[in-house]
Design an enzyme around this catalytic site. Structure first.
Site, PDB file in Angstrom:
ATOM      1  N   GLY A  82       5.929  69.100 -14.260  1.00 38.40           N
ATOM      2  CA  GLY A  82       6.605  67.759 -14.872  1.00 38.40           C
ATOM      3  C   GLY A  82       6.987  68.533 -15.911  1.00 38.40           C
ATOM      4  N   CYS A  83       7.603  67.513 -17.056  1.00 40.54           N
ATOM      5  CA  CYS A  83       8.757  67.856 -17.698  1.00 40.54           C
ATOM      6  C   CYS A  83       9.179  67.422 -19.008  1.00 40.54           C
ATOM      7  CB  CYS A  83      10.186  68.826 -17.271  1.00 40.54           C
ATOM      8  SG  CYS A  83       9.820  69.017 -15.800  1.00 40.54           S
ATOM      9  N   GLY A  84      10.301  67.780 -19.878  1.00 37.27           N
ATOM     10  CA  GLY A  84      11.451  67.152 -20.950  1.00 37.27           C
ATOM     11  C   GLY A  84      12.153  67.349 -21.128  1.00 37.27           C
ATOM     12  N   HIS A  98      15.918  71.633 -21.142  1.00 34.26           N
ATOM     13  CA  HIS A  98      14.993  70.984 -20.574  1.00 34.26           C
ATOM     14  C   HIS A  98      13.948  72.141 -20.233  1.00 34.26           C
ATOM     15  CE1 HIS A  98      12.154  71.149 -16.281  1.00 34.26           C
ATOM     16  NE2 HIS A  98      13.160  69.592 -17.012  1.00 34.26           N
TER      17      HIS A  98
END
Ligand code: SF4
Ligand code: SF4
Lengths: 361, 503
Positions: free
Chosen positions: A11-13, A183
């Site tokens: 999962g990430c931003g 990221h």
């Protein structure tokens, strides 16, 4: 066995900025934006891509390569020397960061495929295709060497750490670019490998990606049919190569490619006017195996623009904003407001509808 | 003639206390097991095939059909059917025939495959709330597309798309000819196909005029007998299929004896009444792949390149190379029929021992076509042993574009898979032409049940897709990463292209 892989889940931003007028800005703002979303990552990967950073070498391919040990560097350079004119070679400028105790050896090269085509491995390929082949070859055949950036006048910088740490490590505030993406990563299993961080790039495509592609299995097999070697076992690699295939190889425009990758539902296609309906029906039929199904938001950068888009039912967040000639995209509104407190327009793009921002002129 | 020494398989019994002597069992049994003895129903249990028609139609529940407890002395090597078949052959000198798919206990790989599901990192999708798409197009797909800008600024397709068959769900009804099944059974299937937005296949028996109204849901077949084939026939449906082989009887032809060719069938097949309808083992103009190519293109010419051409083959050892040749020969669809597939009539020896299962064949073909970079050139239909939506989903994940159903469709019409279709006495009016039996099968009534079945399977398929976190069938198609094998050896896993459970 080609199917015997262990897929990486994360999962990430993410965040991205483009100045449509081509004005170059330092990497400090993208890093600031990303750092606000530290809770979307867990320190196991962060990175940046920037366009316009190497104006003095803009005709050359800039290879960023990480090596586990000197032997890999020797093998790689041997291959490069045989096939490329190496204009410049240098260790990647980095700064010591306390929390980053181990890092691979990172080098950058400004190169051009040898013009006497007979001399290089594959004579019949165009430069771009030859570079793609080189990247595939080094990454899949030379263990411990990994090309993580191969475009012109652009570059990727990434590693294991929080976004702020990686920014300091690569000294990204010293680069100036007209497009920036960034990221921060939350892998649920931990290879802890620098190459596994985002962005993923190929030529001047760069992808940062938040999500899980549930159709990974078929997307991978589809790409393999066209000769792509998927070595990294991540969804993002699939996204990068799908763009490469659809846009560069098949010549689809970016909007059409996005439409193929996150296609409209049949019920909406059936309601279109005849011509568009036929076009969309064919697009879905032909690119059925390229449909990226599952939750994702993606920023896709290339030398002329930035595209943000979501899966067909928007299972991951994406917010976009504009101010003047600048377009911002990020996982969270707060990340945009952190660097642009009063945007003229701010909105959440609809599922499957890409936000396309292109350089003017 | 002496009494057969082949032990009867079943014992039909009537509880004489419950029996009200209505004689319905006599009327219902297609195999004449029952007869009226003046004061009670007489039973010739040797003829019973356990189709259970009498059981369901006895108003008093007086009938039971039991497996005969009398077997030969048990022997791990000489099984019941080994001994019984020898006795039958000793009595007749013939080849024992059989119907339906093989009932031998070969491993069914579908039962050793498990499907993935989403947890946390990728959310599952609720098919009751979100769109869930099953639409499937069968036919050749170009590798890439070109667009231009239309007058309205919207994209307009420049590439010419080859003809496609549109299916609202990835199911089709497998070829079953008029002759092997009754016209009412064919009509039942046609009505259902139309209502469901999928297709049926005429089989090799020609196209009866009653089926014409359903032509936009029909694939017409050209087999070695060439029954009923003319330009109108080729153009009557949405696609044409060349039948090379059938899973249940690879490498052998068919033979419908003259006594089963009444006027109506004769007309449909375009042969004289009472002549034997013989389908030779090979097509007599196809002795090589280039001959097949010529037939494919002859059909494309005859249909003005408006219909996809499918080629149906039995799954045999070398199926991957054969399928690749078929695709290169110009076929738009490859139909692979596994050895467990059904048949109206086949020698048991062939049905039970020749060919390979659909799971292996499908996996090998899909992988081969991908390795050769031609998977887009043709769609794959998998058939031969699809018993449930789970089998269908697994076949699609292995690489099928659609699955074909025959036995399951017949079961909705009452069939109990008794396997005696070849006798022409089917009590359910399915695999028979006897008017007193076929009249039982009301197409309108039974079509409803068949529609229910496909609706049920479609719902199940949507639930599976939702659990997988995808909302279109194409994201399952060929996605072997979503399958795991349980208890399979590593070579089988390799052939299937799936990982073992736990990996
Ligand atoms: S109807 Fe079927 S089950 Fe009943 S006696 Fe006849 S063959 Fe046996
Ligand atoms: S179709 Fe009729 S004869 Fe054939 S298996 Fe089914 S019930 Fe038996």
């Amino acid at each position: 066995m080609s199917h015997n892989f262990h897929k990486d889940i994360s999962g990430c931003g993410l965040a991205g900025i483009i100045n449509k007028d081509g004005k170059r800005i330092s990497g400090s703002s993208i890093s600031k934006s990303l750092c606000l979303m530290n809770d979307r990552g867990n320190g196991l990967g962060a990175g940046y891509a920037a366009y316009g950073i190497y104006p003095e070498y803009k005709e050359l391919y800039a290879f960023h390569i990480m090596y586990d040990e000197p032997a890999c560097q020797r093998d790689t350079e041997e291959y490069l020397k045989k096939n490329y004119r190496i204009e410049k070679k240098e260790p990647m400028p980095t700064a010591p960061v306390e929390s980053i105790t181990i890092s691979p050896m990172i080098w950058r090269y400004f190169v051009k495929p040898l013009s006497e085509k007979a001399e290089r491995d594959a004579a019949d390929l165009r430069d771009d295709d030859f570079v793609v082949r080189t990247v595939m070859k080094i990454n899949s055949e030379i263990g411990g060497a990994y090309v993580f950036s191969s475009g012109k006048n652009m570059g990727a910088f990434k590693g294991v750490g929080m976004p702020g740490e990686i920014a300091r490590f690569f000294r990204i505030e010293e680069y100036e670019g007209y497009i920036w993406t960034g990221h921060t990563r939350f892998p649920t299993n931990t290879p802890g490998w620098w190459g596994g961080a985002h962005p993923f790039t190929l030529l001047d495509w760069s992808i940062v990606h938040n999500g899980e592609i549930s159709s990974y299995g078929i997307n991978k097999r589809y790409l393999e049919m066209y000769g792509y070697k998927l070595t990294l076992l991540t969804d993002t690699e699939v996204v990068t190569y799908l763009f490469d295939l659809l846009v560069r190889k098949h010549g689809l425009d970016v909007l059409t490619a996005c439409t193929a990758l996150a296609s409209p539902f049949w019920k909406n296609i059936d309601d279109l006017q005849e011509d568009e309906k036929n076009a969309m029906t064919a697009l879905r039929m032909v690119y059925a195996s390229a449909l990226m199904n599952g939750p994702f938001s993606i920023l896709f950068g290339h030398s002329k623009g930035l595209v943000g888009f979501n899966d067909r039912i928007k299972l991951r967040p994406l917010v976009a904003a504009t101010k003047g000639k600048t377009v911002y995209m990020a996982s969270e509104e707060s990340a945009i407001r952190e660097i642009c407190p009063s945007p003229e327009k701010i909105w959440a793009p609809r599922a499957g509808e890409p936000v396309i921002a292109e350089l003017e002129g | 003639m002496f009494k057969s020494l082949a032990v009867p398989e079943f014992l039909a019994k009537i509880d004489q206390i419950k029996c009200i002597k209505c004689k319905r069992c006599i009327q219902n049994c297609g195999w004449s097991v029952y007869a009226w003895g003046g004061d009670k129903v007489l039973i010739d249990t040797f003829k019973c095939v356990k189709c259970l028609r009498c059981y369901h139609y006895c108003p008093e529940e007086a009938i039971t059909i039991e497996d005969n407890p009398v077997k030969y002395r048990s022997n791990a090597n000489w099984g019941f059917y080994n001994i019984r078949n020898i006795k039958r052959q000793a009595e007749t000198g013939g080849i024992p025939l059989t119907g339906m798919g093989s009932d031998m206990p070969y491993p069914v790989l579908f039962d050793s495959l498990l499907i993935d599901a989403c947890q946390v990192t990728n959310p599952s999708i609720d098919p009751l709330r979100e769109p869930m798409e099953l639409r499937t197009y069968l036919g050749k797909k170009p590798a890439k597309l070109e667009f231009e800008n239309g007058p309205d600024g919207k994209p307009k397709l420049k590439t010419k798309m080859p003809p496609q068959i549109k299916l609202e769900a990835p199911f089709i009804f497998a070829p079953m000819s008029y002759g092997s099944i009754s016209l009412n059974a064919q009509k039942t299937i046609a009505i259902a196909a139309k209502e469901l937005g999928i297709v049926m296949n005429t089989g090799e028996g020609g196209l009866h005029e009653d089926i014409y109204p359903y032509r936009s849901n029909i694939i017409v077949q050209v087999a070695s007998g060439r029954f009923g084939v003319n330009p109108d026939y080729l153009n009557a449906g949405v696609a044409v299929e060349i039948k090379i082989g059938q899973g249940a009887k690879p490498g052998i032809g068919g033979h419908l004896p003259g006594e089963k060719i009444p006027l109506d069938i004769a007309k449909t097949r375009m042969i004289p009444v009472g002549t034997d309808a013989i389908s030779p083992a090979p097509q007599h103009d196809i002795y090589s792949i280039e001959d097949l190519r010529q037939l494919i293109f002859a059909i494309k010419e005859a249909t003005n390149y408006t219909k996809p051409v499918s080629v149906k083959i039995a799954a045999v050892h070398n199926v991957a190379a054969i399928a690749s040749g078929i695709v290169r020969a110009g076929a738009d669809i490859v139909y692979i029929d596994g050895f467990r597939g059904g048949t109206g009539a086949a020698p048991s020896i062939i049905r039970d021992h020749l060919g390979i299962p659909i799971e292996h064949a499908l996996a090998a073909v899909d992988e081969r076509l991908r390795q050769e970079g031609i998977r887009n050139e043709a769609s794959i239909i998998a058939a031969g042993g699809i018993r449930s939506c789970a089998d269908a989903a697994k076949a699609i994940a292995l690489g099928a574009d659609a699955v074909a159903l025959a036995t399951s469709a017949l079961i909705t019409m009452g069939c109990t898979v008794c396997g005696k279709c070849y006798t022409g006495n089917c009590s359910w009016g399915i695999t028979t032409q006897r008017p007193e039996l076929t009249v039982r099968l009301d197409p309108e009534v039974y079509a409803e049940r068949l529609i229910n079945l496909i609706h049920a399977w479609s719902h199940e398929l949507k639930e599976i897709l939702g659990a997988l976190g995808v909302n279109a069938i194409e994201s399952l198609r060929g996605s072997r990463e979503r399958l795991r094998g349980i208890g399979l050896d590593s070579q089988t896993l390799d052939i299937l292209g799936v990982k073992p459970v736990g990996r």
